[in-house]
Write an enzyme that holds these catalytic residues in place. Structure first.
Site, short mmCIF file in Angstrom:
data_model
loop_
_atom_site.label_atom_id
_atom_site.label_comp_id
_atom_site.label_asym_id
_atom_site.label_seq_id
_atom_site.Cartn_x
_atom_site.Cartn_y
_atom_site.Cartn_z
N ASP A 317 83.52 93.88 -23.28
CA ASP A 317 83.44 92.64 -22.92
C ASP A 317 82.12 92.00 -23.44
O ASP A 317 81.09 92.41 -23.17
CB ASP A 317 82.96 92.47 -21.49
CG ASP A 317 84.46 92.73 -20.60
OD1 ASP A 317 85.36 93.07 -21.14
OD2 ASP A 317 84.46 92.84 -19.14
N GLU A 402 93.43 95.92 -14.41
CA GLU A 402 94.13 97.12 -14.13
C GLU A 402 94.32 97.25 -12.43
O GLU A 402 93.60 96.87 -11.85
CB GLU A 402 93.42 98.51 -14.56
CG GLU A 402 92.98 98.25 -16.15
CD GLU A 402 91.86 99.05 -16.71
OE1 GLU A 402 91.93 99.39 -17.78
OE2 GLU A 402 90.87 99.82 -15.91
N THR A 557 96.38 103.69 -20.57
CA THR A 557 95.40 103.62 -21.56
C THR A 557 94.86 105.10 -22.03
O THR A 557 95.49 105.85 -21.42
CB THR A 557 94.17 102.81 -20.99
OG1 THR A 557 93.40 103.70 -19.75
CG2 THR A 557 94.68 101.45 -20.71
N GLU A 598 97.94 101.66 -24.75
CA GLU A 598 96.88 100.91 -25.65
C GLU A 598 95.82 102.13 -25.52
O GLU A 598 95.56 103.04 -24.86
CB GLU A 598 96.55 99.80 -24.94
CG GLU A 598 95.85 99.92 -23.60
CD GLU A 598 95.56 98.35 -22.98
OE1 GLU A 598 94.36 98.32 -22.62
OE2 GLU A 598 96.53 97.56 -23.00
N LEU A 601 89.38 102.91 -26.50
CA LEU A 601 88.02 102.58 -27.33
C LEU A 601 88.51 102.11 -28.50
O LEU A 601 89.64 102.44 -28.99
CB LEU A 601 87.09 103.70 -27.26
CG LEU A 601 86.81 104.24 -25.88
CD1 LEU A 601 86.06 105.67 -26.13
CD2 LEU A 601 85.55 103.41 -25.22
#
Length: 665
Positions: A317, A402, A557, A598, A601
């Site tokens: 972020d 999530e 993820t 996805e 990192l």
């Protein structure tokens, strides 16, 4: 210095070196004896009339016996080294010590030996062996760089990598296995000798030897495999608080490059704090309408995230977008609308699931607020649904969008690989816990664990998560069942309303990949996040069943992470992203739901892309199962650097099942 012809007989060379070492040792011992006799003579015969002679004889006899033993030891070592080099093709120095021999044998058996001596089994070895003994928490770190909190994988092998260079290995003649390369510490004396000799070869070793990286494994050919669409996440702040598309001209240029590379579409976060910022049920979609128009003109597809959480304070972020102002005002007078930890710290990232059915948001419940937001979006962008531009809606269900509790919040001091903390101490969830305990008939269980450690604890340092700990007691199983059921109930409520709002459209839920402590019995980090997934229970099958009930896909993820990299960077974390990915994908496929993924990192290197491809299209799957989509995190200037974008474009082609010409054989 003794010169040995590298092309000569190896045993003769070894015997020559041994003989030279013995002569040097003998000369040193004779000089020592002369010194002792001289010292004894200076003391005077009247003080020690006969002892110097007897001591000298005994000393010489003992030294002779020591030299015989040392000669035998060196002869045995010489034969072992000669045999390993000749018959086993081991890359060993002529003067290799026993540590290097043991390291070479361990590598031959499939183990990984780091330069500091840390040894652990490779992932291939662990598949066929019993679970390894957890590594000691005092093991010396092998990386010198600061690692990202979700840490994990060296981003690239290109020059400029922030991690330490691979160990220097001495090359051997012939084709040797890369697993047998032995780390050789730089010897200053050898360097000096080599400098004096003009850099010529001494013995079998060449000093200084260049740093070498192990060759890449052969790449799988994905030509002709199923087509997997590739999307790219747009920057978090692509739409500003004022409702403008940030740097629209530059964005258009980047999107055109992505389109030319074969990218299918983009993912966009629609922030609750941007759209319903000032007053309840007053929605400002202006900036998103402008952005969607640009994307439609470029003939790209759209994945849209209903982001009911704040942006900022988490890994990756780089902007701050809080919850709506009117929600923050309510939170000032009633902070129990937020998740709360054992110390009473509030997490303002998202609303507690305890208020899903509580009318504390100016007369509305939390799920009603979410439904009104989603329904407004569906009406506002109806044409994009009808034209098929919006291909999927991802529904945010918790921290970071999530489905999980905010158990490992950096704002509360969490650092990887801490286990996190339970987030159920607001008064609404505590009331829910009391009702569950009363229904079970054990009111004493109406409490949260008091021995579960803190954010940065390790499992075996707590009474709750340690092997044989309270997590597997009657009370522990009751609490964890309740804690995870709250998560499932929240998903059930919100997805039911999402299906009403987006009837006929594809919806998805993102589940985080909490891979650290996966190799322990309790899976502590998963438990605090709400995934009841210890070693004796499948915690992801119930989630898959809830998603199946509402026709939602699962977006998972960390598909690019490799277990071996985790062991190299944080061996004490006992992480296993590969094992976790395999468990979750199979739980979803067994439930009959679609799976997307996805990366966790930033990923720019071929190794990470190859790992993603292997997970996207499992080899020899009898049912031909594969991911139905992949979303790349995230659009940024670094992606468009030439070597990075070349690898990314190559990855997109392979995800689409196209052939590439530069496969690593």
């Amino acid at each position: 210095m003794l010169r040995v012809d590298p092309g000569g007989d190896e045993e003769m060379m070894m015997m020559g070196i041994i003989k030279e070492e013995e002569e040097e040792d003998s000369e040193e011992e004779d000089e020592e004896d002369d010194y002792l006799l001289a010292a004894a003579g200076e003391a005077g015969p009247e003080q020690h009339p006969h002892r110097p002679g007897r001591r000298g004889r005994r000393g010489r006899e003992e030294k002779e016996r020591t030299k015989v033993r040392e000669r035998r030891r060196r002869a045995v070592t010489g034969r072992i080294l000669a045999g390993l080099r000749r018959h086993g093709n081991y890359s060993l120095r002529v003067r290799a010590d026993i540590n290097e021999v043991v390291a070479a044998l361990a590598r031959e058996a499939g183990w990984v030996v780091l330069p500091d001596g840390t040894t652990f089994p490779s992932s291939q070895t662990m598949l066929a062996a019993a679970p390894p003994i957890p590594l000691s928490s005092s093991a010396a770190p092998v990386r010198v760089a600061v690692v990202s909190p979700l840490a994990a994988r060296p981003i690239s092998r290109r020059a400029g990598n922030a991690f330490v260079a691979p160990p220097r290995a001495v090359p051997a003649e012939g084709a040797a296995s890369p697993l047998l390369a032995v780390p050789v510490p730089r010897d200053e004396a050898e360097d000096d000798d080599n400098a004096m000799d003009g850099g010529k070869q001494t013995g079998l070793a060449t000093c200084p030897a260049p740093a070498v990286a192990p060759p890449r494994p052969p790449e799988r050919d994905f030509a002709g495999t199923p087509y997997v669409p590739v999307y790219v996440m747009l920057p978090l702040n692509v739409v500003s608080l004022e409702g403008e598309v940030v740097d629209a001209d530059a964005l258009v240029g980047q999107l055109r490059v992505l389109k030319a590379a074969g990218v299918d579409g983009v993912m966009v976060d629609c922030w609750w704090g941007n759209v319903e910022a000032h007053r309840p049920q007053e929605y400002n979609w202006t900036g998103y309408r402008r952005l969607f128009h640009i994307i439609r003109e470029l003939k790209l597809k759209l994945q849209v995230v209903m982001s009911f959480h704040e942006c900022g304070g988490n890994v990756g972020d780089d902007v701050s977008i809080p919850l709506p102002d009117w929600v923050i005002e309510i939170g000032k007078s009633n902070p129990d609308i937020y998740f709360t930890d054992r110390e009473g710290r509030r997490n303002t990232e998202c609303l507690s699931w305890g208020i899903d059915k509580e009318r504390v948001l100016q007369g509305r419940t939390a799920v009603e607020v979410y439904f009104d937001f989603m329904r407004s979006f569906r009406v506002e962008f109806d044409e994009y649904f009808e034209d098929g531009i919006i291909s999927e809606i991802e529904v945010g269900l918790g921290a970071c969008g999530e489905l999980r509790y905010p158990s490992y919040a950096a704002k509360h001091g969490w650092k990887y690989p801490g286990i996190g903390e339970f987030q159920c101490y607001d008064r609404y969830l505590q009331k829910n816990l009391r009702r569950a305990a009363e229904a079970r008939g054990h009111t004493i269980w109406a409490r949260s664990p008091d021995n579960a450690g803190h954010y940065n604890s390790e499992p075996n340092n707590t009474g709750f998560f340690c092997d044989g700990g309270d997590y597997d007691s009657y009370y522990g199983r009751f609490f964890l069942n309740w804690y995870s059921q709250v998560l499932l109930d929240h998903a059930d409520r919100v997805l039911m309303l999402a299906r009403l709002a987006f009837e006929g459209s594809a919806i998805a839920v993102k589940v985080s990949g909490i891979h650290w402590w996966y190799k322990t019995a309790s899976h502590a980090a998963e438990l605090t996040a709400g995934f009841y997934n210890p070693c004796n229970r499948d915690g992801y099958a119930p989630i898959a069943q809830v998603l199946k009930k509402h026709g939602a896909a699962l977006n998972f993820t960390c598909v690019e992470l490799r277990t071996m990299d985790q062991h190299e960077v944080f061996p004490d974390a006992l992480a296993d992203p590969e094992g976790l990915v395999w468990q979750v994908l199979n739980a979803a496929w067994d439930a009959g739901i679609q799976v997307a993924s996805e990366n966790a990192l930033p990923c720019y290197d071929r190794d990470g892309f190859n790992k993603t491809l292997e997970n996207a299209k499992p080899r020899n799957d009898p049912d031909g199962r594969h991911l139905f989509g992949f979303t790349y995190l995230r659009l940024c200037s670094v992606l468009f650097e030439r070597p990075n974008f070349t690898e990314f474009e190559r990855f997109v082609r392979r995800m689409h099942g196209e052939a590439v010409l530069d496969l690593q054989a």
